[in-house]
Motif scaffolding. Structure first.
Motif, PDB file in Angstrom:
ATOM      1  N   VAL A   1      17.000 -37.973  28.828  1.00 35.37           N
ATOM      2  CA  VAL A   1      17.364 -39.329  29.244  1.00 35.37           C
ATOM      3  C   VAL A   1      16.268 -40.324  28.886  1.00 35.37           C
ATOM      4  N   GLY A   2      16.665 -41.591  28.901  1.00 33.91           N
ATOM      5  CA  GLY A   2      15.739 -42.708  28.802  1.00 33.91           C
ATOM      6  C   GLY A   2      16.189 -43.771  29.781  1.00 33.91           C
ATOM      7  N   GLY A   3      15.399 -44.803  29.950  1.00 31.60           N
ATOM      8  CA  GLY A   3      15.778 -45.867  30.867  1.00 31.60           C
ATOM      9  C   GLY A   3      14.592 -46.745  31.201  1.00 31.60           C
ATOM     10  N   GLU A   4      14.814 -47.690  32.137  1.00 32.47           N
ATOM     11  CA  GLU A   4      13.724 -48.554  32.587  1.00 32.47           C
ATOM     12  C   GLU A   4      13.491 -48.350  34.083  1.00 32.47           C
ATOM     13  N   PHE A   5      12.299 -48.794  34.523  1.00 35.54           N
ATOM     14  CA  PHE A   5      11.919 -48.709  35.928  1.00 35.54           C
ATOM     15  C   PHE A   5      11.460 -50.073  36.416  1.00 35.54           C
ATOM     16  N   VAL A   6      11.891 -50.429  37.639  1.00 35.64           N
ATOM     17  CA  VAL A   6      11.653 -51.764  38.202  1.00 35.64           C
ATOM     18  C   VAL A   6      10.367 -51.732  39.016  1.00 35.64           C
ATOM     19  N   ALA A   7       9.269 -52.224  38.442  1.00 34.98           N
ATOM     20  CA  ALA A   7       7.971 -52.230  39.117  1.00 34.98           C
ATOM     21  C   ALA A   7       7.568 -53.667  39.449  1.00 34.98           C
ATOM     22  N   ALA A   8       6.815 -53.827  40.540  1.00 32.60           N
ATOM     23  CA  ALA A   8       6.448 -55.163  41.004  1.00 32.60           C
ATOM     24  C   ALA A   8       4.942 -55.365  41.011  1.00 32.60           C
TER      25      ALA A   8
END
Length: 443
Positions: free
Chosen positions: A333-340
């Motif tokens: 898999v691939g994807g993005e991650f929501v970091a703050a």
């Protein structure tokens, strides 16, 4: 540059050939349902828990651009109108470099959509850990495999965003039906099918590794898929450098890939064309019978010519990369991650919304997309291939592993691995030499 980011951008560019989207307001629904969102997403009652955010602005930086960015912004536009918040999104073609410059300069975005967990970990000292509420949403929404990729040194920093199913092989359903071919379930069946197709006078495989300055990355996916199917333990040890890149098990996996990619009887146009054939167009000969199979991720559904029907009974579709071991059920898999980088109330609200079932269901309907978020309805996806990918990604029985080269140090995953795979497929190096050179480059 991240492989995932380039894929996202190229898929968005291809999508532009087939559909148009707007960045705000509810667009007209077309014949495929693109642009429609679930009624839940348009009902402001569902946003009351986020509070009154009138006048608050949250900045987001990501690698997603063009049509895909418009579709993403449409999915959160109702959050904005119902809460009063403004989300300012910027898509960067040089995301990795821009993040470093901004963080080092004290100008980090409130939120960043990281396509590489390894890159995200470079900024741990500046990241805001997930709150209890966000952690609960993430735990509710994603499998442990996914949560681990947003976790650094035991602390959760980021919930997942989009998810791509990468272990796909594209084919022509009518070609299979006309010849009585069945979708292979094992590697041995895949090779037997390839031999049968070659014996019939049709070239079994199309492949292309050219991608401008990132030439070579499509070949790394082949190796990753095969290593993963040799065993998740081997894959994890390899990616984390607990075994060397030139471990005999990895060299054997490279040779296994070579049984297809370096087989003159198998490759459309000959093996010497693989490194120079653009990956975006590599699978197109399937449409006219030039070849039968091409390995590429779910995002490739947006790259076929505009008049191509991508469906189980259409011109092209995909099946899962076969397993090597009986009983395994894996997906690269691939994807993005929501970091703050901000702990403001508005930033926290946006993070929680982007981790919600509400957002992921809406995003499925605003354009071609897939997600691993539990609770979504895969039928909300706008295309059959994204519905298929989402069904796989939300299945708790499927063991997922993130793209290996995106987890490796940049000197390897975005450099020596790319160049090594080209030298290998061109015949300049054998599997052992390629693996030795990449191991020597590991920092």
């Amino acid at each position: 540059m991240s492989k995932t980011r380039r894929i996202s951008y190229l898929a968005a560019a291809a999508s532009a050939l087939a559909l148009a989207a707007t960045a705000c307001g509810a667009p007209e629904e077309d014949e495929e349902g693109r642009g429609a969102v679930p009624d839940d997403a348009t009902d402001c009652a569902n946003y009351e828990d986020y509070g009154d955010l009138e006048g608050e602005t949250v900045s987001i930086l990501g690698s997603i651009r063009d049509v895909e960015a418009d579709e993403m912004m449409e999915a959160w536009s109702y959050f904005e109108s119902c809460t009063g918040a403004t989300i300012e999104y910027e898509g960067s073609g040089e995301f990795e470099a821009d993040m470093k410059v901004r963080v080092d300069g004290g100008n980090a975005p409130d939120i960043a959509l990281f396509p590489q967990p390894g890159l995200m970990s470079n900024f741990t000292d500046s990241l805001v850990p997930a709150s209890e509420e966000l952690s609960a949403l993430a735990t509710e929404g994603w499998s442990e495999d996914w949560i681990n990729y947003g976790t650094i040194d035991g602390t959760l920093y980021a919930a997942p965003h989009s998810s791509n199913a990468k272990s796909f092989i594209w084919y022509s359903p009518s070609f299979f039906a006309d010849n009585g071919y069945e979708v292979p379930q094992t590697w041995d069946e895949l090779i037997a099918l390839s031999d049968t197709i070659a014996g019939s006078g049709v070239t079994p495989w199309c492949a292309g590794f050219e991608s401008g300055g990132a030439t070579g990355w499509p070949g790394t996916d082949w190796i990753e898929d095969i290593v993963l199917r040799e065993g998740t333990d081997i894959y994890d040890q390899w990616v984390n450098h607990e075994i060397p890149f030139n471990d005999p098990q990895i060299v054997t996996a490279i040779d296994k890939a070579g049984s297809i990619l370096k087989n003159e009887d198998y490759i459309y146009g000959g093996t010497d064309t693989v490194s120079s054939t653009a990956f975006q167009e590599a699978g197109f000969p399937i449409l006219d019978g030039g070849c039968a199979l091409s390995r590429q991720a779910s995002f490739y559904g947006a790259m076929w010519p505009a008049d191509t029907t991508v469906a189980e009974d259409g011109d092209v579709f995909a099946f899962r990369f076969p397993e090597s071991n009986e009983g395994d059920n894996t997906m690269l898999v691939g994807g993005e991650f929501v970091a703050a980088f901000s702990d403001s109330e508005a930033t926290e609200a946006v993070r929680q919304f982007l981790a919600s079932e509400l957002y992921h269901n809406a995003r499925l309907q605003t354009g071609p997309w897939s997600t691993a978020r539990q609770g979504v309805d895969p039928a909300n996806a706008t295309t059959p291939i994204n519905q298929f990918a989402t069904e796989i990604l939300i299945d708790p029985a499927v063991t997922v592993r993130f793209d290996g080269s995106d987890l490796m140090p940049g000197e390897v995953g975005a450099s020596s691995f790319w160049t090594g795979i080209i030298e290998w497929v061109d015949g300049d190096k054998d599997s052992q030499q390629m693996a030795d050179d990449i191991e020597a480059s590991w920092p």
